[in-house]
Design a protein around this motif. Structure first.
Motif, PDB file in Angstrom:
ATOM      1  N   SER A  92     -23.294  46.835  15.402  1.00 40.93           N
ATOM      2  CA  SER A  92     -23.799  47.828  16.344  1.00 40.93           C
ATOM      3  C   SER A  92     -24.773  48.735  15.601  1.00 40.93           C
ATOM      4  O   SER A  92     -24.785  48.766  14.367  1.00 40.93           O
ATOM      5  CB  SER A  92     -22.665  48.644  16.960  1.00 40.93           C
ATOM      6  N   GLY A  93     -25.581  49.446  16.372  1.00 40.09           N
ATOM      7  CA  GLY A  93     -26.417  50.488  15.774  1.00 40.09           C
ATOM      8  C   GLY A  93     -27.890  50.179  15.666  1.00 40.09           C
ATOM      9  O   GLY A  93     -28.658  51.027  15.214  1.00 40.09           O
ATOM     10  N   GLY A  94     -28.317  49.007  16.052  1.00 42.58           N
ATOM     11  CA  GLY A  94     -29.749  48.721  15.992  1.00 42.58           C
ATOM     12  C   GLY A  94     -30.506  49.527  17.038  1.00 42.58           C
ATOM     13  O   GLY A  94     -29.935  50.242  17.848  1.00 42.58           O
ATOM     14  N   GLY A  95     -31.830  49.408  16.993  1.00 36.21           N
ATOM     15  CA  GLY A  95     -32.655  50.110  17.962  1.00 36.21           C
ATOM     16  C   GLY A  95     -34.084  50.224  17.507  1.00 36.21           C
ATOM     17  O   GLY A  95     -34.498  49.531  16.574  1.00 36.21           O
ATOM     18  N   ALA A  96     -34.817  51.093  18.169  1.00 35.63           N
ATOM     19  CA  ALA A  96     -36.228  51.302  17.859  1.00 35.63           C
ATOM     20  C   ALA A  96     -36.419  52.702  17.298  1.00 35.63           C
ATOM     21  O   ALA A  96     -35.808  53.662  17.779  1.00 35.63           O
ATOM     22  CB  ALA A  96     -37.074  51.121  19.116  1.00 35.63           C
ATOM     23  N   VAL A  97     -37.258  52.791  16.278  1.00 33.12           N
ATOM     24  CA  VAL A  97     -37.502  54.075  15.630  1.00 33.12           C
ATOM     25  C   VAL A  97     -38.915  54.082  15.082  1.00 33.12           C
ATOM     26  O   VAL A  97     -39.492  53.027  14.810  1.00 33.12           O
ATOM     27  CB  VAL A  97     -36.457  54.301  14.506  1.00 33.12           C
ATOM     28  N   THR A 139     -28.397  42.277  15.224  1.00 38.27           N
ATOM     29  CA  THR A 139     -28.830  43.451  15.963  1.00 38.27           C
ATOM     30  C   THR A 139     -30.295  43.730  15.599  1.00 38.27           C
ATOM     31  O   THR A 139     -30.670  43.673  14.430  1.00 38.27           O
ATOM     32  CB  THR A 139     -27.926  44.663  15.676  1.00 38.27           C
ATOM     33  N   GLN A 140     -31.081  44.028  16.609  1.00 42.04           N
ATOM     34  CA  GLN A 140     -32.521  44.198  16.405  1.00 42.04           C
ATOM     35  C   GLN A 140     -32.837  45.600  15.897  1.00 42.04           C
ATOM     36  O   GLN A 140     -32.345  46.594  16.441  1.00 42.04           O
ATOM     37  CB  GLN A 140     -33.278  43.959  17.720  1.00 42.04           C
ATOM     38  N   VAL A 141     -33.664  45.643  14.869  1.00 42.67           N
ATOM     39  CA  VAL A 141     -34.217  46.898  14.362  1.00 42.67           C
ATOM     40  C   VAL A 141     -35.731  46.796  14.475  1.00 42.67           C
ATOM     41  O   VAL A 141     -36.339  45.875  13.930  1.00 42.67           O
ATOM     42  CB  VAL A 141     -33.801  47.156  12.904  1.00 42.67           C
ATOM     43  N   THR A 142     -36.322  47.730  15.191  1.00 42.05           N
ATOM     44  CA  THR A 142     -37.769  47.733  15.396  1.00 42.05           C
ATOM     45  C   THR A 142     -38.332  49.066  14.910  1.00 42.05           C
ATOM     46  O   THR A 142     -37.901  50.119  15.381  1.00 42.05           O
ATOM     47  CB  THR A 142     -38.128  47.529  16.866  1.00 42.05           C
ATOM     48  N   THR A 178     -38.771  45.890  10.183  1.00 39.27           N
ATOM     49  CA  THR A 178     -38.517  45.323  11.498  1.00 39.27           C
ATOM     50  C   THR A 178     -37.969  43.908  11.366  1.00 39.27           C
ATOM     51  O   THR A 178     -38.575  43.060  10.721  1.00 39.27           O
ATOM     52  CB  THR A 178     -39.810  45.301  12.334  1.00 39.27           C
ATOM     53  N   LEU A 192     -31.888  54.873  10.819  1.00 34.78           N
ATOM     54  CA  LEU A 192     -30.917  54.192  11.679  1.00 34.78           C
ATOM     55  C   LEU A 192     -29.686  53.891  10.845  1.00 34.78           C
ATOM     56  O   LEU A 192     -29.771  53.743   9.616  1.00 34.78           O
ATOM     57  CB  LEU A 192     -31.487  52.896  12.254  1.00 34.78           C
TER      58      LEU A 192
END
Length: 123
Positions: A7-12, A117-120, A90, A18
């Motif tokens: 959990s915890g991915g996202g866009a920044v 999990t995606q990190v962008t 990314t 993150l």
């Protein structure tokens, strides 16, 4: 069968932070190492950071000084704190746990993976 839930991915934006978490279905002490890999589009999956049962951590050169891996033994979990994120970070980040098991009567290194999990990071 070992399960790893991330959990915890996202866009920044670049320069931001993150925190990723991974919870295992059994004690993290049962693994020789547990950590994070990542895979960017068109690139091979690479090790980001890993931690041993005694807490020894190793990092990819590209994240040293920016990322910190930690473990919460009571929760069977690890975390990856990512600071000063760059566009090059990314990727899809995968939790990985590794240990020796007996397979067909032979000792063999076995890898378990989370779903990713995606990190962008936008520049």
């Amino acid at each position: 069968q070992v399960q790893l839930v991330e959990s915890g991915g996202g866009a920044v934006q670049a320069g931001g932070s993150l925190r990723l978490s991974c919870t295992a279905s059994e004690s993290t002490f049962s693994f020789n190492a547990i950590g994070w890999h990542r895979q960017a589009p068109g690139k091979q999956r690479e090790l980001v950071a890993a931690i041993s049962p005694i807490g020894a951590a190793n990092y990819a050169d590209s994240v040293k000084g920016r990322f910190t891996i930690s473990r919460d033994n009571a929760k069977n979990a690890i975390a990856l704190q990512m600071n000063s994120l760059q566009f090059e970070d990314t990727a899809v980040y995968y939790c990985n746990a590794r240990r020796m098991e007996v397979v067909n009567f032979q000792p063999q290194q076995v890898d378990y993976w989370g779903q990713g999990t995606q990190v962008t990071v936008s520049s």
